[in-house]
Write a protein that holds these residues in place. Structure first.
Motif, PDB file in Angstrom:
ATOM      1  N   ASN A   1       0.819  -1.203   0.000  1.00 58.54           N
ATOM      2  CA  ASN A   1       0.000   0.000   0.000  1.00 58.54           C
ATOM      3  C   ASN A   1       0.861   1.265   0.000  1.00 58.54           C
ATOM      4  N   PRO A   2       1.299   1.736  -1.155  1.00 56.59           N
ATOM      5  CA  PRO A   2       1.926   3.065  -1.173  1.00 56.59           C
ATOM      6  C   PRO A   2       0.886   4.109  -0.768  1.00 56.59           C
ATOM      7  N   ASP A   3       1.180   4.882   0.262  1.00 60.09           N
ATOM      8  CA  ASP A   3       0.205   5.764   0.896  1.00 60.09           C
ATOM      9  C   ASP A   3       0.777   7.181   0.893  1.00 60.09           C
ATOM     10  N   SER A   4       0.250   8.035  -0.008  1.00 63.21           N
ATOM     11  CA  SER A   4       0.800   9.387  -0.181  1.00 63.21           C
ATOM     12  C   SER A   4       2.293   9.332  -0.479  1.00 63.21           C
ATOM     13  N   CYS A   5       2.666   8.489  -1.430  1.00 61.88           N
ATOM     14  CA  CYS A   5       4.061   8.298  -1.814  1.00 61.88           C
ATOM     15  C   CYS A   5       4.268   8.723  -3.261  1.00 61.88           C
ATOM     16  N   SER A   6       5.504   9.056  -3.593  1.00 58.60           N
ATOM     17  CA  SER A   6       5.833   9.454  -4.960  1.00 58.60           C
ATOM     18  C   SER A   6       7.069   8.708  -5.439  1.00 58.60           C
ATOM     19  N   ASP A   7       7.114   8.491  -6.757  1.00 57.36           N
ATOM     20  CA  ASP A   7       8.265   7.855  -7.399  1.00 57.36           C
ATOM     21  C   ASP A   7       8.511   6.463  -6.821  1.00 57.36           C
ATOM     22  N   VAL A   8       7.571   5.572  -7.137  1.00 57.18           N
ATOM     23  CA  VAL A   8       7.562   4.213  -6.589  1.00 57.18           C
ATOM     24  C   VAL A   8       7.616   3.219  -7.742  1.00 57.18           C
TER      25      VAL A   8
ATOM     26  N   SER B   1      -3.593  16.723   5.138  1.00 54.26           N
ATOM     27  CA  SER B   1      -2.206  16.523   4.728  1.00 54.26           C
ATOM     28  C   SER B   1      -2.006  16.830   3.253  1.00 54.26           C
ATOM     29  N   GLY B   2      -3.004  16.539   2.424  1.00 54.74           N
ATOM     30  CA  GLY B   2      -2.975  16.939   1.020  1.00 54.74           C
ATOM     31  C   GLY B   2      -1.825  16.362   0.209  1.00 54.74           C
ATOM     32  N   ARG B   3      -1.429  15.139   0.502  1.00 47.08           N
ATOM     33  CA  ARG B   3      -0.301  14.516  -0.197  1.00 47.08           C
ATOM     34  C   ARG B   3      -0.810  13.432  -1.133  1.00 47.08           C
ATOM     35  N   PRO B   4      -0.656  13.592  -2.443  1.00 46.22           N
ATOM     36  CA  PRO B   4      -1.106  12.551  -3.367  1.00 46.22           C
ATOM     37  C   PRO B   4      -0.135  11.380  -3.410  1.00 46.22           C
ATOM     38  N   SER B   5      -0.608  10.274  -3.950  1.00 39.72           N
ATOM     39  CA  SER B   5       0.281   9.218  -4.427  1.00 39.72           C
ATOM     40  C   SER B   5       0.438   9.424  -5.924  1.00 39.72           C
ATOM     41  N   GLU B   6       1.690   9.451  -6.403  1.00 39.34           N
ATOM     42  CA  GLU B   6       1.896   9.815  -7.803  1.00 39.34           C
ATOM     43  C   GLU B   6       3.194   9.214  -8.331  1.00 39.34           C
ATOM     44  N   ASN B   7       3.194   9.048  -9.648  1.00 41.09           N
ATOM     45  CA  ASN B   7       4.378   8.554 -10.358  1.00 41.09           C
ATOM     46  C   ASN B   7       4.782   7.171  -9.852  1.00 41.09           C
ATOM     47  N   ILE B   8       3.879   6.222 -10.082  1.00 35.55           N
ATOM     48  CA  ILE B   8       4.066   4.862  -9.599  1.00 35.55           C
ATOM     49  C   ILE B   8       4.039   3.912 -10.783  1.00 35.55           C
TER      50      ILE B   8
END
Length: 368
Positions: A204-211, A238-245
């Motif tokens: 579960n990538p949770d509000s993570c980037s470049d995964v 918190s407003g943090r997206p998960s992106e670039n996965i």
């Protein structure tokens, strides 16, 4: 790279090696290197990794974790999309750089119906946490004392950079299995997750980037891969997206969704590219599942699924649902720009199912 074998710090097979592993981590932290678990079965409590430390399990090693909640200190975590202070994950890192868990040995959470799985969501504690969010209680004050709180994730790097989890086999997790939170530059490669307990999401990538998630195998009690970005008001705070996965060359044997986005999507999810997935079935519900609602809100966009073989699923090969779990909120989500190409479905009651609402229509689903 310097190796620190835990037996050099007093660890013995079948004994509690928590203190020996902590001494090895501290020694390794000074120069960087590997904390090595040799062949044999070693018992431990929680492990906290530090910058430039790699926890490495040799091929014949099993690291079995204690199931007594009192062994797990209270740390900052995220539980089902809400930040709080609760039981430490079994393997945890906070605000570190260059941490890793590697090797072909086994991580065994030892969870079962007589310990972690006995009370999957303590009602009083969960309702208290929801009230804290509604009352704008700061995260630092959302503290659950030992004996309260929630089942911990198995592996959780939190606010870390350059994370690598590679080759290990992970079984019998208390909760979500691999759960990076607020992390960047994450590589998850070649792991095998075989954990069929309640809420045992595989990764579960949770509000993570470049995964990057590559070459992994999943048999889980819930979603196999589930991309998340926070729940309701706390996720919007918190407003943090998960992106670039990127997800590639993975196998899915048992689970609700092979690749799921949601349902905790309040921070948004974007730029997810999946290819060469193999759903071997028959115990997987969906190849791609997008689930959100008007309590969550958030924008989900630019999702691609290429070159995927679905041998069998129990329901819809692809499900896009903007009205998941009968919501009552006013934060209507947006889902758009979903591209599916070379999707080979052999057995499925439905290929594509869309459940949307006038307030949250799904836009731009493209088959190629």
């Amino acid at each position: 790279m310097t190796d620190h074998r835990i037996t050099a710090y007093g660890a013995r097979p079948d004994d509690d090696c928590t203190d020996a592993i902590e001494r090895a981590v501290r020694a390794c932290e000074l120069t960087g290197g590997r904390v090595v678990i040799p062949d044999g079965v070693f018992v431990t409590g929680p492990i906290r990794l530090r910058s430039n430390v790699e926890l490495h399990l040799s091929a014949g090693a099993t690291l079995r974790f204690r199931t007594d909640p009192s062994a797990y200190p209270i740390v900052r975590t995220r539980w089902q999309g809400i930040e709080c202070f609760s039981h430490s994950p079994l393997i945890y890192a906070y605000d570190e750089v260059n941490v890793a868990v590697t090797g072909t040995g086994t991580l065994d959470g030892a969870a079962g119906v007589d310990n972690w799985w006995a009370d999957t969501k303590p009602v009083d504690d969960w309702n208290l946490l929801l009230r804290m969010v509604c009352d704008d209680v700061p995260v630092e004050d959302r503290v659950f004392a030992p004996g309260h709180g929630f089942r911990p994730s198995f592996v959780q790097p939190y606010s870390c950079r350059r994370v690598r989890i590679e080759d290990v086999r992970i079984v019998n997790a208390p909760m979500w299995v691999v759960h990076p939170v607020f992390c960047s530059d994450v590589l998850i490669r070649g792991i095998t997750v075989d954990s069929l307990g309640p809420n045992n999401d595989g990764c579960n990538p949770d509000s993570c980037s470049d995964v990057v998630i590559s070459g992994c195998s999943f048999d889980t009690g819930d979603d196999c891969i589930a991309i998340k970005s926070g729940r309701d008001a706390d996720g919007r705070r918190s407003g943090r997206p998960s992106e670039n996965i990127v997800i590639e060359s993975c196998r899915f044997g048992t689970g609700h969704g092979a690749l799921t986005i949601g349902s905790e999507t309040s921070g948004g999810v974007r730029n997810i590219h999946a290819r060469d997935l193999h759903i071997t079935g028959p115990a997987v519900d969906h190849a791609l599942r997008i689930k959100t609602n008007s309590d969550r809100g958030g924008l989900i966009e630019h999702i691609t699924l290429h070159d995927t073989v679905v041998e069998s699923v129990t329901t819809s090969a692809v499900l896009i649902d903007t009205h998941h779990a009968e919501p009552t909120g006013t934060h209507h989500p947006a889902v758009r720009n979903i591209t599916l190409s070379n999707l080979q479905v052999q057995v499925a009651p439905r290929t594509l199912e869309i459940r949307d609402t006038p307030e949250s229509p799904v836009h731009g689903v493209n088959f190629r």
